[in-house]
Write a protein that holds these residues in place. Structure first.
Motif, PDB file in Angstrom:
ATOM      1  N   ILE A 168      70.232  23.879 -65.036  1.00 64.40           N
ATOM      2  CA  ILE A 168      70.477  25.077 -64.250  1.00 64.40           C
ATOM      3  C   ILE A 168      70.548  26.223 -65.243  1.00 64.40           C
ATOM      4  O   ILE A 168      71.296  26.159 -66.221  1.00 64.40           O
ATOM      5  N   THR A 169      69.765  27.273 -65.024  1.00 64.96           N
ATOM      6  CA  THR A 169      69.599  28.313 -66.035  1.00 64.96           C
ATOM      7  C   THR A 169      70.308  29.604 -65.665  1.00 64.96           C
ATOM      8  O   THR A 169      70.561  29.894 -64.498  1.00 64.96           O
ATOM      9  N   ASP A 170      70.569  30.398 -66.683  1.00 66.29           N
ATOM     10  CA  ASP A 170      71.131  31.738 -66.530  1.00 66.29           C
ATOM     11  C   ASP A 170      69.981  32.690 -66.222  1.00 66.29           C
ATOM     12  O   ASP A 170      69.135  32.946 -67.082  1.00 66.29           O
ATOM     13  N   PRO A 171      69.883  33.233 -65.000  1.00 66.67           N
ATOM     14  CA  PRO A 171      68.723  34.055 -64.647  1.00 66.67           C
ATOM     15  C   PRO A 171      68.620  35.349 -65.443  1.00 66.67           C
ATOM     16  O   PRO A 171      67.505  35.852 -65.649  1.00 66.67           O
ATOM     17  N   ILE A 172      69.741  35.882 -65.882  1.00 66.31           N
ATOM     18  CA  ILE A 172      69.689  37.108 -66.681  1.00 66.31           C
ATOM     19  C   ILE A 172      69.116  36.806 -68.069  1.00 66.31           C
ATOM     20  O   ILE A 172      68.255  37.534 -68.575  1.00 66.31           O
ATOM     21  N   ALA A 173      69.576  35.724 -68.680  1.00 68.93           N
ATOM     22  CA  ALA A 173      69.085  35.359 -70.003  1.00 68.93           C
ATOM     23  C   ALA A 173      67.602  35.002 -69.986  1.00 68.93           C
ATOM     24  O   ALA A 173      66.880  35.246 -70.963  1.00 68.93           O
ATOM     25  N   TRP A 174      67.141  34.429 -68.866  1.00 70.84           N
ATOM     26  CA  TRP A 174      65.748  33.995 -68.776  1.00 70.84           C
ATOM     27  C   TRP A 174      64.818  35.062 -68.220  1.00 70.84           C
ATOM     28  O   TRP A 174      63.594  34.862 -68.141  1.00 70.84           O
ATOM     29  N   ALA A 175      65.349  36.230 -67.862  1.00 64.89           N
ATOM     30  CA  ALA A 175      64.521  37.293 -67.285  1.00 64.89           C
ATOM     31  C   ALA A 175      63.381  37.738 -68.206  1.00 64.89           C
ATOM     32  O   ALA A 175      62.258  37.956 -67.722  1.00 64.89           O
ATOM     33  N   PRO A 176      63.591  37.890 -69.517  1.00 61.25           N
ATOM     34  CA  PRO A 176      62.464  38.299 -70.364  1.00 61.25           C
ATOM     35  C   PRO A 176      61.320  37.296 -70.366  1.00 61.25           C
ATOM     36  O   PRO A 176      60.150  37.688 -70.442  1.00 61.25           O
ATOM     37  N   VAL A 177      61.644  36.003 -70.296  1.00 61.52           N
ATOM     38  CA  VAL A 177      60.589  34.985 -70.268  1.00 61.52           C
ATOM     39  C   VAL A 177      59.808  35.074 -68.963  1.00 61.52           C
ATOM     40  O   VAL A 177      58.568  35.012 -68.942  1.00 61.52           O
ATOM     41  N   VAL A 178      60.526  35.211 -67.850  1.00 58.93           N
ATOM     42  CA  VAL A 178      59.865  35.351 -66.549  1.00 58.93           C
ATOM     43  C   VAL A 178      58.939  36.568 -66.556  1.00 58.93           C
ATOM     44  O   VAL A 178      57.805  36.515 -66.055  1.00 58.93           O
ATOM     45  N   HIS A 179      59.408  37.661 -67.137  1.00 61.82           N
ATOM     46  CA  HIS A 179      58.591  38.878 -67.213  1.00 61.82           C
ATOM     47  C   HIS A 179      57.287  38.617 -67.959  1.00 61.82           C
ATOM     48  O   HIS A 179      56.212  39.093 -67.536  1.00 61.82           O
TER      49      HIS A 179
END
Length: 285
Positions: free
Chosen positions: A100-111
């Motif tokens: 289960i991931t931290d969506p804020i921390a992973w936002a740059p990767v998603v971008h």
């Protein structure tokens, strides 16, 4: 794979066609928050805490979800996901095969993955990475579209599933989708992908290299996009964000729609209108 976020009832009696095999009408969602939480807790116990089918027990290394996240995401995530966050935190399962991931921390990767293909997606939305597996498959939740997008970094592909797209107005469907999201993704993708011999690759990497942490993945030494083999011999443990950002830049990203033109054949099976796809239905809701 397509996650089924609606409970099935028993097959209808007396029917002979494909549509008579299953009734996909969902069980009504309770309106009492306590009853909703009880259903979510039951799914957590069944799918994540003590799953019978796979060794995906929690690792006990969870970081608690910051309290401000519950306010930040209160209007864009269903109660079932917020409950799971509070119950489990950002936890790993199966010795790191699923997280289960931290969506804020992973936002740059998603971008990095979505920005180059924004004009190719069938709709515009803001997506958050809520979970991922040890190989970097990312499972996204759209603020306006729910659980309908995932990123496959091995084949540089973004997969869109119109059957699981639920807009904000479809609150009951979103609650059910949130309730089964983590367990469903863990069950279907913790052991993905397979190697050339059709053997699950992540368990081989776990045995050979040991578990990955919350900020690591099993990454290919020579990426498949550049001709590298999908083999445990071609894997190493590496920083997740750096590796996945580079993967997004290795080759063109493609959009995959598993339903697509097959809607006309799928609709009768699930008792839907063949003339109107879930994408247009959701757009009108």
């Amino acid at each position: 794979m397509m996650d089924d976020d609606t409970p099935h009832t028993a097959p209808r009696q007396g029917g002979t066609g494909p549509a008579d095999l299953w009734d996909f009408t969902p069980v009504p969602e309770p309106t009492d928050p306590a009853e909703q939480d009880a259903l979510t807790e039951a799914r957590i116990q069944q799918d994540l805490v003590a799953p019978e089918d796979m060794d995906l027990a929690p690792m006990g290394v969870a970081a608690p979800v910051p309290e401000e996240y519950f306010e930040r995401f209160a209007d864009v995530l269903p109660r079932s996901i917020l409950y799971t966050w509070r119950r489990l935190g950002f936890e790993g399962f199966g010795n790191g095969l699923f997280w289960i991931t931290d969506p804020i921390a992973w936002a740059p990767v998603v971008h990095e993955w979505l920005n180059p293909v924004q004009d190719q997606l069938p709709f515009t939305d803001t997506f958050h990475c809520l979970a991922r597996n040890a190989m970097g498959y990312m499972f996204l939740w759209g603020e306006d579209s729910g659980d309908c997008l995932q990123i496959d970094p091995i084949y540089n592909k973004i997969e869109f599933n119109r059957l699981t797209r639920h807009t904000r107005g479809q609150t009951e469907a979103r609650e059910r989708a949130g309730r089964v999201m983590f367990g469903g993704k863990a069950f279907n993708y913790a052991h993905e992908p397979e190697d050339a011999s059709e053997r699950a690759l992540p368990p081989q990497a776990l045995t050979r290299l040991g578990p990955v942490s919350s900020d690591q993945v099993y990454g290919f030494i020579l990426p498949p996009a550049l001709g590298g083999p999908i083999s445990v011999d071609n894997l190493r443990i590496t920083d997740a964000h750096t590796y996945l950002t580079l993967q997004a830049q290795q080759s063109d990203i493609t959009i995959s729609d598993p339903v697509g033109t097959n809607w006309g054949q799928i609709a009768p099976i699930i008792r839907a209108d063949p003339a109107t796809s879930p994408l247009s239905q959701a757009s009108e809701s």
